[in-house]
Each structure stands twice: as structure tokens, then as C-alpha cells.
Design a protein around this motif. Structure first.
Motif, PDB file in Angstrom:
ATOM      1  N   MET A 287       0.784  -1.107  -0.038  1.00 49.21           N
ATOM      2  CA  MET A 287      -0.019  -0.002  -0.084  1.00 49.21           C
ATOM      3  C   MET A 287       0.943   1.077   0.004  1.00 49.21           C
ATOM      4  SD  MET A 287      -2.893   1.409   2.980  1.00 49.21           S
ATOM      5  CE  MET A 287      -3.266   3.246   2.906  1.00 49.21           C
ATOM      6  N   HIS A 288       1.849   1.335   0.892  1.00 50.30           N
ATOM      7  CA  HIS A 288       2.826   2.221   0.793  1.00 50.30           C
ATOM      8  C   HIS A 288       3.585   2.428  -0.612  1.00 50.30           C
ATOM      9  CE1 HIS A 288       5.580   5.445   2.635  1.00 50.30           C
ATOM     10  NE2 HIS A 288       6.602   4.852   2.260  1.00 50.30           N
ATOM     11  N   ILE A 289       4.328   1.388  -0.741  1.00 50.69           N
ATOM     12  CA  ILE A 289       4.972   1.263  -1.954  1.00 50.69           C
ATOM     13  C   ILE A 289       4.405   1.707  -3.199  1.00 50.69           C
ATOM     14  CG2 ILE A 289       6.279  -0.184  -3.718  1.00 50.69           C
ATOM     15  CD1 ILE A 289       7.005  -1.897  -0.949  1.00 50.69           C
ATOM     16  N   PHE A 290       3.007   1.415  -3.410  1.00 44.56           N
ATOM     17  CA  PHE A 290       2.439   1.934  -4.516  1.00 44.56           C
ATOM     18  C   PHE A 290       2.049   3.162  -4.786  1.00 44.56           C
ATOM     19  CE2 PHE A 290       1.442  -2.500  -5.953  1.00 44.56           C
ATOM     20  CZ  PHE A 290       1.008  -2.598  -6.907  1.00 44.56           C
ATOM     21  N   SER A 291       2.065   3.799  -3.660  1.00 44.55           N
ATOM     22  CA  SER A 291       1.889   5.414  -3.404  1.00 44.55           C
ATOM     23  C   SER A 291       3.156   6.234  -3.993  1.00 44.55           C
ATOM     24  CB  SER A 291       1.341   5.918  -1.954  1.00 44.55           C
ATOM     25  OG  SER A 291       0.271   5.069  -1.467  1.00 44.55           O
ATOM     26  N   GLY A 292       4.299   5.418  -4.246  1.00 44.99           N
ATOM     27  CA  GLY A 292       5.435   6.133  -4.400  1.00 44.99           C
ATOM     28  C   GLY A 292       5.583   6.926  -5.575  1.00 44.99           C
ATOM     29  N   PRO A 293       5.186   6.417  -6.772  1.00 45.51           N
ATOM     30  CA  PRO A 293       5.184   6.948  -8.040  1.00 45.51           C
ATOM     31  C   PRO A 293       4.338   8.214  -8.055  1.00 45.51           C
ATOM     32  CG  PRO A 293       5.052   4.610  -8.357  1.00 45.51           C
ATOM     33  CD  PRO A 293       4.806   5.047  -6.993  1.00 45.51           C
ATOM     34  N   ALA A 294       3.137   8.142  -7.669  1.00 44.15           N
ATOM     35  CA  ALA A 294       2.319   9.545  -7.576  1.00 44.15           C
ATOM     36  C   ALA A 294       3.062  10.641  -6.642  1.00 44.15           C
ATOM     37  CB  ALA A 294       0.821   9.295  -7.512  1.00 44.15           C
TER      38      ALA A 294
END
Length: 314
Positions: A287-294
Motif C-alpha cells: 500500500m505504501h510502495i504503490f503510492s510512491g510514483p504519484a
């Protein structure tokens, strides 16, 4: 906070470049997994009659007709009881999304709370829900178009209608993913500016949408591999424990009641529960990692950097 260039590699691994106190990811994942599991336990407690009915169904020899009426009567009541967990689920997401974005945008240490950030993120989440409803309606229209074409042309052009449907659905899914990527920086911008900044994401992600989408695909493939490995391990562990408890299991001669007793034994579900909890921690990390690009797109916003506000929150 140190300025960082927006590119594909940095987008995929941005969760490793957030500055701030160490150990954030582990604290975030463990706390989120623990609270999510507690919420799931509460959901099972609210809906226990239907679970109990299924247990009785299996332990009673699988006579579905005997329990069908009772299960149907309980289903509606337990469904409404389960809805009570929805506000808790929303609250959980809001608190951890706040912690998530404060880490990315301010380099903050781990901490969950209910404050102004969380209130604004709740409104951002409601806008996302409205958009997703619209996307689902659009998806239904994409499916209806080839069906209507097939009915109008007749069976002779059935293959054409099928191909049209495949093209429309795949094209629409790609469009939805791209639009989601373009609007994905909304939460990060809202926490960054301490104001609701949903559609401002469109400007911030200009020229970055495909990179964000590509990063999501890579991270999604990694998540898929993790999920496959988890299910294989879960199956192997479960089969191994049951084989020890029920020697005739692999021969197909084991009585159903003996198998059910083994499944209900702590010797079986104890190790399985530990594995499931471990998987919940991995999901929380994602959940935290997927927010990284944005979040990286929001941090590299030229207008924000030019104002000299980078890292000026704390």
C-alpha cells in the motif's frame, strides 16, 4: 528533503528515498496489518451466525437442504451487520493514507491520527469513489456496444462483435488506468498543500502519466508474484499439516469428519494464521510502495520547487 529527479527507476523505488526516520515501512505495515486483522475479526464476530451455519453444514455431512433455509434467513441480517465495519474501514484507510503521504511529502516519521489532513483525504476518497462509479458505468457501456452490434448484425458477424468487444474493453481499461495515473497525485498534493487538490493532479502529472502507469505495472507484477508464492506456500503448508494429522488423506480414504476435525484443530489453523498475518504485512507494505510514483510526481512539481517550499512543512 532532498530534491529527486522524476524518472521510471526513481518512481518504482521512491519508497526507499523518502528521507525521515528509519523503520517507517515496517512500523506502517505492522500497524496497518494488525488493525486490519482486528477489524476482520470484528467483522467475523458480527457475522458469526452465517459462519457458524457453514461450519455446521460441513460438519453435518454437507446436507445443504437441511441448512439452506436457515442460512438464507441469516444471510440478510448478517450482511447488514457486516456493513457496520464499513465506517471502520474508511477510518482505517484515512488514518494510514495520512501517515503514508506525510512520509512522502514531509519526511515525517510513522504516526496515525485524526486531523485536518485526514479530513481532507476523506473528501479526496469520496471524489475517487464517485469517479469509480462513473468508470463502472462506462465499462458497462463498453460491454453493451458489441452486444448491440452483434444483435443488430446477426450470428454471421458474431466473431466481429467479439473482436469489437475485446478491443473496446481493453482500450477502455487502458484509458481508465491512464486517467487514474494522471489523477493519482491528488492525495499527495492535498497533504503537501494542506488544501484539497484533486484535479490539480492533472497538471502535476503532465508528461508523467505513462511513467506512473509503467511503474504500477512493474510493482503490480511483483505483487502478483508475491501473491502466487503466498498461495503456493499456504497450500503446501496446509496439505503438509493435514497429511500428518490424517494419514489417509492423499489416498482419498480419509473420513470427512476426521478431515474436518483436523482442519478445526489449532495444529492446523495456528501456523496457517501466522502465514496469513505475514501476508497481511506484505500487503500493507505494498500500500505504501504503490503510492510512491504519484508522490514523486507531486514532489517534483516544478511550480512547487520554484516557490522554495520543498521540505518547509516541519
Amino acid at each position: 528533503m532532498t530534491p529527486i529527479e522524476f524518472n521510471f527507476g526513481n518512481a518504482v523505488g521512491h519508497f526507499t528515498k523518502t528521507d525521515g526516520p528509519r523503520g517507517f515501512l515496517w512500523k506502517f505495515a505492522l500497524a496497518y496489518a494488525a488493525l486490519a486483522c482486528l477489524m476482520q475479526v470484528f467483522s467475523v464476530f458480527l457475522q458469526w451466525p452465517i459462519y457458524e451455519a457453514y461450519i455446521q453444514l460441513f460438519t453435518g455431512g454437507g446436507d445443504f437442504d437441511q441448512y439452506a433455509e436457515d442460512m438464507e434467513n441469516m444471510s440478510m441480517a448478517t450482511t447488514f451487520a457486516g456493513l457496520l465495519t464499513m465506517p471502520l474501514g474508511i477510518l482505517l484507510w484515512v488514518m494510514f493514507e495520512g501517515a503514508n503521504q506525510r512520509r512522502y511529502m514531509r519526511g515525517a516519521g510513522f504516526g496515525v491520527r485524526i486531523g485536518a489532513d485526514e479530513g481532507r483525504l476523506l473528501l479526496v476518497g469520496l471524489i475517487w469513489i464517485a469517479l469509480f462509479i462513473g468508470m463502472y458505468i462506462g465499462f458497462a457501456i463498453m460491454i453493451a456496444i458489441p452486444v448491440a452490434v452483434g444483435l443488430a448484425i446477426g450470428s454471421d458477424a458474431a466473431m466481429l462483435a467479439v473482436l469489437l468487444g475485446i478491443v473496446l474493453v481493453l482500450g477502455y481499461m487502458l484509458l481508465v488506468l491512464w486517467l487514474s495515473a494522471r489523477l493519482s497525485a491528488a492525495a499527495a498534493l492535498t497533504v503537501r498543500d494542506k488544501q484539497i487538490r484533486f484535479f490539480e493532479s492533472w497538471r502535476v502529472t503532465r508528461g508523467k502519466g505513462w511513467t506512473i502507469l509503467g511503474a504500477w505495472i512493474v510493482l503490480g507484477l511483483i505483487a502478483m508474484l508475491v501473491m502466487i508464492a503466498f498461495y503456493l506456500l499456504l497450500f503446501a503448508l496446509g496439505a503438509g499439516i493435514l497429511s500428518v494429522q490424517v494419514p489417509d488423506l492423499m489416498d482419498g480414504r480419509a473420513p470427512d469428519d476426521e478431515i474436518m476435525a483436523a482442519v478445526m484443530s489449532p495444529v492446523f489453523w495456528g501456523p496457517m494464521l501466522v502465514l496469513v498475518l505475514g501476508f497481511a504485512v506484505a500487503q500493507s507494505m505494498l500500500m505504501h510502495i504503490f503510492s510512491g510514483p504519484a508522490a514523486l510526481a507531486a514532489r517534483t512539481d516544478p511550480e512547487w520547487i520554484s516557490e522554495g517550499t520543498l521540505g518547509a512543512f516541519e
